[in-house]
Design a protein around this motif. Structure first.
Motif, PDB file in Angstrom:
ATOM      1  N   ALA A   1      -8.127  34.551 -36.698  1.00  0.00           N
ATOM      2  CA  ALA A   1      -8.886  35.316 -35.625  1.00  0.00           C
ATOM      3  C   ALA A   1     -10.111  36.334 -36.055  1.00  0.00           C
ATOM      4  O   ALA A   1     -11.096  35.937 -35.912  1.00  0.00           O
ATOM      5  N   ALA A   2      -9.578  36.322 -36.806  1.00  0.00           N
ATOM      6  CA  ALA A   2     -10.655  37.948 -36.682  1.00  0.00           C
ATOM      7  C   ALA A   2     -11.571  37.508 -37.645  1.00  0.00           C
ATOM      8  O   ALA A   2     -12.750  38.247 -37.325  1.00  0.00           O
ATOM      9  N   LEU A   3     -11.238  36.835 -38.446  1.00  0.00           N
ATOM     10  CA  LEU A   3     -12.525  36.306 -40.111  1.00  0.00           C
ATOM     11  C   LEU A   3     -13.790  35.786 -38.746  1.00  0.00           C
ATOM     12  O   LEU A   3     -14.557  35.576 -38.726  1.00  0.00           O
ATOM     13  N   HIS A   4     -13.586  34.626 -37.480  1.00  0.00           N
ATOM     14  CA  HIS A   4     -13.498  33.146 -36.609  1.00  0.00           C
ATOM     15  C   HIS A   4     -14.631  34.766 -36.286  1.00  0.00           C
ATOM     16  O   HIS A   4     -15.915  34.723 -35.798  1.00  0.00           O
ATOM     17  N   GLN A   5     -14.024  36.074 -35.155  1.00  0.00           N
ATOM     18  CA  GLN A   5     -14.669  36.833 -34.662  1.00  0.00           C
ATOM     19  C   GLN A   5     -15.937  37.484 -35.961  1.00  0.00           C
ATOM     20  O   GLN A   5     -16.842  37.837 -34.809  1.00  0.00           O
ATOM     21  N   LEU A   6     -15.584  38.224 -37.090  1.00  0.00           N
ATOM     22  CA  LEU A   6     -16.259  38.932 -37.500  1.00  0.00           C
ATOM     23  C   LEU A   6     -17.478  38.387 -37.754  1.00  0.00           C
ATOM     24  O   LEU A   6     -19.138  39.047 -37.504  1.00  0.00           O
TER      25      LEU A   6
ATOM     26  N   GLY B   1      -6.552  30.224 -36.522  1.00  0.00           N
ATOM     27  CA  GLY B   1      -7.144  30.850 -36.008  1.00  0.00           C
ATOM     28  C   GLY B   1      -7.152  30.186 -34.561  1.00  0.00           C
ATOM     29  O   GLY B   1      -7.799  31.364 -34.175  1.00  0.00           O
ATOM     30  N   LEU B   2      -7.110  28.961 -33.609  1.00  0.00           N
ATOM     31  CA  LEU B   2      -7.765  28.687 -33.001  1.00  0.00           C
ATOM     32  C   LEU B   2      -6.515  28.197 -32.037  1.00  0.00           C
ATOM     33  O   LEU B   2      -6.169  28.276 -30.705  1.00  0.00           O
ATOM     34  N   SER B   3      -4.991  28.366 -32.818  1.00  0.00           N
ATOM     35  CA  SER B   3      -4.133  27.343 -31.914  1.00  0.00           C
ATOM     36  C   SER B   3      -2.857  28.337 -32.443  1.00  0.00           C
ATOM     37  O   SER B   3      -2.864  29.834 -32.946  1.00  0.00           O
ATOM     38  N   ALA B   4      -1.957  28.428 -32.173  1.00  0.00           N
ATOM     39  CA  ALA B   4      -0.610  29.036 -31.892  1.00  0.00           C
ATOM     40  C   ALA B   4       0.534  28.648 -32.759  1.00  0.00           C
ATOM     41  O   ALA B   4       1.793  29.032 -32.948  1.00  0.00           O
TER      42      ALA B   4
END
Length: 256
Positions: free
Chosen positions: A167-172, A151-154
């Motif tokens: 990435a969505a979980l990080h923002q949530l 969620g931090l890299s591509a």
């Protein structure tokens, strides 16, 4: 154990606690003195793992299918029947799906997003009453969500839904951390790199693939069980009482 890291008298729930990172964390919380409930969809595997982990402390099994909102509600109801408060919630249950871009199915995308994001939201939502009862200004309740360096890299490896879901979980998690801090509930994220698990065993069992994978990690190795356990203990103990809204990579430098 130093009192800064003791979890004696505290109760934890670890979703997806029968194997991999979930089991590592459950073992660590038990070693630190917590009473731990683990849940998984496979009730038999859950009971077997709880029995094995009971050699380290008080561990109980709860069968739960988090593939729906109803499953999260049933888990909360089962837990509320057994405990009065929940000090530590570890949202570890998750999944992935790999396929070439041209044939990546919508069903795979939906499954990954549901379990990795929606189910975490539902579990926190349903367990809020128990978390609120546990938290105080001096010792907040803890929510530890298991994200990923994906969620931090591509570096996606054709698992197109996995990285976006994390990435969505990080923002949530950041949003919930800000909202719940006034209710004495801390929300943080552990973002693992490579650790031994069912999700990564196809790499671990292939020496050539393992060598190629390790070459991308600055420390040139995978993470160890005790390293994951120690970070979870820190976030759940006095060491993490003043931390909320953090995304913490544990990846040997991979995110760099």
């Amino acid at each position: 154990m130093h009192p800064y890291f003791s979890l004696a008298g505290r109760t934890a729930l670890v979703t997806g606690g029968t194997r991999g990172i979930g089991r590592m964390i459950a073992r660590g919380l038990l070693d630190a003195g917590a009473r731990v409930f683990i849940c998984a969809r496979d009730g038999e595997a859950c009971a077997t793992t709880a029995a094995e982990l009971s050699s380290y402390g008080e561990c109980h099994a709860l069968a739960a299918n988090l593939a729906s909102e109803e499953g999260a509600r049933a888990l909360a109801e089962a837990l509320q029947a057994r405990i009065e408060r929940l000090d530590i919630l570890v949202n570890n249950a998750g999944t992935t799906w790999g396929a070439p871009l041209e044939s990546y199915p919508a069903a795979g995308w939906e499954k990954v997003m549901q379990l990795n994001v929606t189910a975490v939201f539902s579990c926190i939502q349903q367990l809020l009453p128990l978390l609120r009862k546990a938290g105080s200004a001096d010792n907040p309740a803890r929510v530890i969500n298991i994200g990923s360096v994906a969620g931090l890299s591509a570096f996606g490896e054709q698992a197109y839904a996995y990285g976006p879901s994390k990435a969505a979980l990080h923002q949530l998690s950041r949003m919930l951390a800000r909202e719940l801090v006034g209710q004495h509930i801390n929300v943080n994220v552990i973002a693992p790199g490579r650790f031994p698990s069912r999700m990564t065993r196809h790499i671990a069992n292939d020496p050539e693939a393992l060598a190629g994978d390790t070459a991308h990690i600055p420390m040139k190795r995978w993470g160890r069980e005790e390293e994951m356990s120690a970070l979870a203990i820190a976030l759940a103990s006095s060491a993490g009482a003043y931390m909320t809204g953090n995304i913490i990579p544990i990846d040997g430098g991979f995110h760099l």
